[in-house]
Motif scaffolding. Structure first.
Motif, mmCIF file in Angstrom:
data_model
loop_
_atom_site.group_PDB
_atom_site.id
_atom_site.type_symbol
_atom_site.label_atom_id
_atom_site.label_comp_id
_atom_site.label_asym_id
_atom_site.label_seq_id
_atom_site.Cartn_x
_atom_site.Cartn_y
_atom_site.Cartn_z
ATOM 1 N N VAL A 209 44.195 37.175 43.046
ATOM 2 C CA VAL A 209 44.638 38.353 42.294
ATOM 3 C C VAL A 209 45.152 37.939 40.915
ATOM 4 O O VAL A 209 44.870 38.585 39.899
ATOM 5 C CB VAL A 209 45.727 39.117 43.081
ATOM 6 C CG1 VAL A 209 46.311 40.249 42.229
ATOM 7 C CG2 VAL A 209 45.158 39.675 44.368
ATOM 8 N N ALA A 210 45.907 36.831 40.869
ATOM 9 C CA ALA A 210 46.425 36.343 39.585
ATOM 10 C C ALA A 210 45.284 35.984 38.634
ATOM 11 O O ALA A 210 45.373 36.202 37.418
ATOM 12 C CB ALA A 210 47.331 35.133 39.813
ATOM 13 N N SER A 211 44.197 35.441 39.184
ATOM 14 C CA SER A 211 43.034 35.113 38.354
ATOM 15 C C SER A 211 42.379 36.374 37.818
ATOM 16 O O SER A 211 42.055 36.475 36.627
ATOM 17 C CB SER A 211 42.023 34.298 39.163
ATOM 18 O OG SER A 211 42.560 33.069 39.569
ATOM 19 N N VAL A 212 42.187 37.348 38.705
ATOM 20 C CA VAL A 212 41.531 38.598 38.286
ATOM 21 C C VAL A 212 42.364 39.322 37.236
ATOM 22 O O VAL A 212 41.821 39.931 36.303
ATOM 23 C CB VAL A 212 41.292 39.497 39.525
ATOM 24 C CG1 VAL A 212 40.803 40.876 39.108
ATOM 25 C CG2 VAL A 212 40.297 38.844 40.465
ATOM 26 N N LEU A 231 38.314 28.918 39.003
ATOM 27 C CA LEU A 231 39.120 29.322 40.156
ATOM 28 C C LEU A 231 38.747 30.714 40.657
ATOM 29 O O LEU A 231 38.770 30.966 41.861
ATOM 30 C CB LEU A 231 40.608 29.283 39.796
ATOM 31 C CG LEU A 231 41.297 27.925 39.920
ATOM 32 C CD1 LEU A 231 42.772 28.042 39.581
ATOM 33 C CD2 LEU A 231 41.118 27.361 41.320
ATOM 34 N N THR A 232 38.412 31.621 39.753
ATOM 35 C CA THR A 232 38.023 32.960 40.190
ATOM 36 C C THR A 232 36.799 32.889 41.090
ATOM 37 O O THR A 232 36.728 33.558 42.134
ATOM 38 C CB THR A 232 37.736 33.868 38.983
ATOM 39 O OG1 THR A 232 38.895 33.920 38.139
ATOM 40 C CG2 THR A 232 37.374 35.274 39.432
ATOM 41 N N THR A 236 37.097 33.622 45.158
ATOM 42 C CA THR A 236 36.347 34.749 45.725
ATOM 43 C C THR A 236 35.780 34.383 47.092
ATOM 44 O O THR A 236 35.836 35.176 48.042
ATOM 45 C CB THR A 236 35.209 35.159 44.781
ATOM 46 O OG1 THR A 236 35.745 35.531 43.520
ATOM 47 C CG2 THR A 236 34.424 36.331 45.355
ATOM 48 N N LEU A 237 35.242 33.178 47.205
ATOM 49 C CA LEU A 237 34.632 32.733 48.461
ATOM 50 C C LEU A 237 35.688 32.285 49.472
ATOM 51 O O LEU A 237 35.621 32.641 50.654
ATOM 52 C CB LEU A 237 33.646 31.597 48.187
ATOM 53 C CG LEU A 237 32.494 31.929 47.225
ATOM 54 C CD1 LEU A 237 31.631 30.694 46.981
ATOM 55 C CD2 LEU A 237 31.637 33.062 47.772
ATOM 56 N N THR A 238 36.660 31.490 49.023
ATOM 57 C CA THR A 238 37.658 30.977 49.964
ATOM 58 C C THR A 238 38.585 32.079 50.482
ATOM 59 O O THR A 238 39.068 32.001 51.617
ATOM 60 C CB THR A 238 38.492 29.863 49.313
ATOM 61 O OG1 THR A 238 39.045 30.346 48.079
ATOM 62 C CG2 THR A 238 37.629 28.650 49.034
ATOM 63 N N SER A 239 38.831 33.108 49.673
ATOM 64 C CA SER A 239 39.649 34.228 50.155
ATOM 65 C C SER A 239 38.946 34.948 51.303
ATOM 66 O O SER A 239 39.589 35.397 52.258
ATOM 67 C CB SER A 239 39.938 35.207 49.022
ATOM 68 O OG SER A 239 40.718 34.601 48.018
ATOM 69 N N TYR A 240 37.634 35.029 51.209
ATOM 70 C CA TYR A 240 36.876 35.651 52.296
ATOM 71 C C TYR A 240 36.964 34.803 53.565
ATOM 72 O O TYR A 240 37.108 35.326 54.674
ATOM 73 C CB TYR A 240 35.421 35.826 51.867
ATOM 74 C CG TYR A 240 34.528 36.384 52.952
ATOM 75 C CD1 TYR A 240 34.711 37.664 53.431
ATOM 76 C CD2 TYR A 240 33.497 35.619 53.491
ATOM 77 C CE1 TYR A 240 33.897 38.178 54.424
ATOM 78 C CE2 TYR A 240 32.683 36.118 54.479
ATOM 79 C CZ TYR A 240 32.892 37.405 54.944
ATOM 80 O OH TYR A 240 32.087 37.909 55.931
ATOM 81 N N ILE A 241 36.915 33.475 53.409
ATOM 82 C CA ILE A 241 37.059 32.590 54.568
ATOM 83 C C ILE A 241 38.435 32.767 55.210
ATOM 84 O O ILE A 241 38.568 32.857 56.434
ATOM 85 C CB ILE A 241 36.847 31.119 54.153
ATOM 86 C CG1 ILE A 241 35.407 30.914 53.659
ATOM 87 C CG2 ILE A 241 37.145 30.174 55.310
ATOM 88 C CD1 ILE A 241 35.156 29.546 53.065
#
Length: 618
Positions: A209-212, A231-232, A236-241
């Motif tokens: 969220v901080a990146s976005v 990092l964005t 995106t991928l690791t948050s889904y994991i």
């Protein structure tokens, strides 16, 4: 084409698309010059009335719009551009229908979000065009991530108020996120459990969220490295994991639904492999592949939640624990659809998603702590129950020791009483008046001797270190000596049979058994004594035979029988039949335990109002 706006509208920002129409030119190769793009755009009418969004594409886009003099009202205006993850945004503007050179403002996350104003989003100051003229503006947009452009034109004082409110909100948001993440980590360390560790791992979504929101570029601009750009993509991928892991743990999928657990873990593994595409500049392809996982994982998780909810008797906490990550999945799915351009871009979708993250984390953490508290209470109760059980076992052990000691000490005075009674009988053979009294004392003494033997046998059988002294013994001799211990009335008689024939009419075969003779004698005498006690008179039949190659002893009485309820409990310790008025409830229990200690058994073979039959197996 001119656009007229009143100064009254300046209290809210003017947004590109919603308030300011624009035209779009697609540049597939990204090779058009500004002049070429401007010439082609002037031939198009500005008909676009929504936020510009084209999804994950490799094309470059040119957007043309106009800003009239009335928008400025003689004062500068601040143009806020975003979102922060767009790689390259170039703003060209000049007075309309003039030959002046274009002014250029360039930003993007690869350029660390260059801005005229020190703010997390790129903000450029536009001076009024003057002389009653309008600005014509062209924006070139190119991005390796989703291609979205949201432009807002602010009156400076209004922007400062908006920036203050926004900064206050995000300060509160990330402060709460930091506290919840720290609390999750502490609880995971202290209480343990995969669920709390998955909640801790899910905290990386706050960094996403901080990146976005552009905070990484804003805070790390002095490093000179486009940290936010990479990092964005990674987050995106690791948050889904992390979200999938949280889903798995909230319903304990590994235990309840192994097949669903495998599906989720496969999706996690494949998503992890997609990280390789980021340095290959194929991030868009990685996100498209990830999008394919959303539907099967969402359906799998919904099925899992409903199934576990059913298993848990429809507990509200189980439903909330399962629905919380599902809300995040749903919100992120709409955000993904918006990023792909499949649905219109709405900032509210991202706001809901960002709120859902923190609500989900706090709710899951609260329920996880509640569940762990329940588990700890169960463990305390089990420990307490184990302590009580140990205390009861210790008390039972000491009780058996006491009973064994008392029973052993009773044998000496009982032997003295028996010996003295025999002496009195001998000295007063001619005194018939006292004989009945002596008989009464003898019966009471023999009853005490039998009860003492049973208590001693019970103490030996209950001990963990029961020691048997098996020796060869003649079964017929054991039966005879056991029967001799039983006091018969004048109305009873013992009849010994072998294979159903009177023992005195057949030649008794040799029947040797390997047993502890003292214990077997107690067992046989207990059952024979019961047969005498519970039959008012008649013959007590003791039959010795072979059954399935094993010696058996059957004892028949002429009692009133044993009802079905009593038949289930007469072999329990200290339990007697409902018709029993005497005894301690040890006789049949001790007899069966002795038989089973010799790998045999004692069973109630039959019972009726005409009598009962107990059978020993050796």
């Amino acid at each position: 084409m001119g656009c007229l706006w009143t100064t009254a509208a300046i209290s809210d920002p003017l947004r590109l698309g919603e308030d300011i129409p624009y035209s779009v030119l697609t540049d597939p190769q990204g090779q058009l010059s500004l002049e070429q793009a401007s010439e082609q755009l002037q031939q198009q009418a500005p008909t676009e009335r929504s936020t510009f969004s084209r999804g994950y594409v490799d094309d470059t886009f040119w957007l043309r719009f106009e800003l009239s003099e009335t928008i400025f009202a003689g004062q500068p205006r601040w143009l806020e551009l975003g979102p922060n993850f767009v790689d390259d945004i170039r703003l060209y503007y000049r007075p309309r229908k003039s030959d002046q050179p274009w002014d250029l403002k360039q930003t993007g996350d690869l350029l660390l979000g260059r801005s005229d104003i020190d703010y997390r989003n790129p903000v450029f100051v536009l001076s009024p065009p003057g002389n009653g003229r309008s600005y014509e503006a062209i924006i070139r947009v190119q991005s390796s991530s989703t291609t979205i452009l949201r432009a807002s034109l602010w009156e400076p004082t209004e922007f400062l108020g908006h920036a203050s409110r926004s900064t206050a909100f995000w300060s509160f948001y990330f402060g709460l996120a930091a506290i919840s993440s720290l609390l999750a980590a502490i609880l995971a360390f202290v209480l343990g459990g995969r669920l709390l560790w998955s909640v801790t791992a899910f905290s990386i979504t706050y960094l996403f969220v901080a990146s976005v929101q552009g905070y990484l570029n804003w805070l790390s601009s002095n490093l000179g490295v486009p940290l936010q750009h990479y990092l964005t993509s990674i987050l995106t991928l690791t948050s889904y994991i992390a979200l999938l892991w949280l889903c798995v743990e909230t319903v304990n999928m590994k235990q309840h639904l192994p097949w669903a657990y495998k599906i989720m873990m496969i999706c996690c593994g494949l998503t992890l492999l997609l990280l390789v595409l980021i340095p290959l500049n194929r991030y868009g392809l990685a996100v498209k592949i990830q999008a394919l996982f959303y539907l099967p994982t969402s359906i799998t998780f919904i099925i899992s939640v409903l199934y576990v909810w059913h298993l848990d008797n429809y507990r509200l906490s189980t439903l909330l624990l399962g629905l919380s990550p599902l809300i995040c999945i749903t919100a992120s799915m709409f955000g993904l659809f918006s990023a792909f351009g499949w649905i219109p871009f709405k900032p509210e979708i991202y706001v809901i998603w960002q709120y859902a993250l923190i609500v989900n984390m706090l709710l899951v953490m609260a329920i996880a702590v509640y569940r762990i508290r329940e588990k700890k209470l169960e463990e305390v109760e089990k420990h307490q129950l184990a302590s009580e059980l140990k205390a009861e076992r210790d008390a039972s052990f000491h009780q058996r020791q006491f009973m064994g000691m008392v029973s052993h000490e009773f044998r000496t005075p009982l032997a003295v009483i028996s010996g003295s009674l025999e002496n009195l009988r001998y000295l007063e053979q001619d005194n018939s008046d006292r004989t009945p009294r002596y008989n009464k004392i003898q019966r009471a003494t023999e009853r005490l001797v039998q009860l003492t033997d049973n208590c001693l046998a019970d103490a030996r059988l209950a001990a963990n270190d029961l020691y048997l002294d098996p020796q060869p013994a003649n079964l017929f001799d054991l039966i005879g000596s056991s029967a001799a211990l039983v006091q018969l009335s004048d109305d009873h008689q013992l009849i010994m049979t072998i294979e159903g024939k009177p023992a005195n009419e057949v030649h008794a075969p040799e029947c040797t058994v390997i047993v502890d003779a003292a214990l077997i004698r107690i067992a046989l005498s207990n059952v024979i004594d019961n047969a005498v006690k519970y039959s008012t008179g008649g013959a007590i039949h003791i039959d010795c035979s072979q059954k399935d190659g094993r010696p058996t002893v059957s004892i028949f009485d002429k009692g009133s029988g044993i009802n079905e309820q009593d038949a289930k409990q007469i072999f329990d310790r200290y339990r007697r039949g409902t018709q029993s008025k005497r005894g301690a409830g040890l006789g049949l229990y001790v007899a069966r335990q002795i038989a089973r200690a010799h790998e045999g058994d004692l069973q109630l073979q039959s019972s009726s109002p005409k009598g009962s039959c107990f059978i020993f197996f050796f």
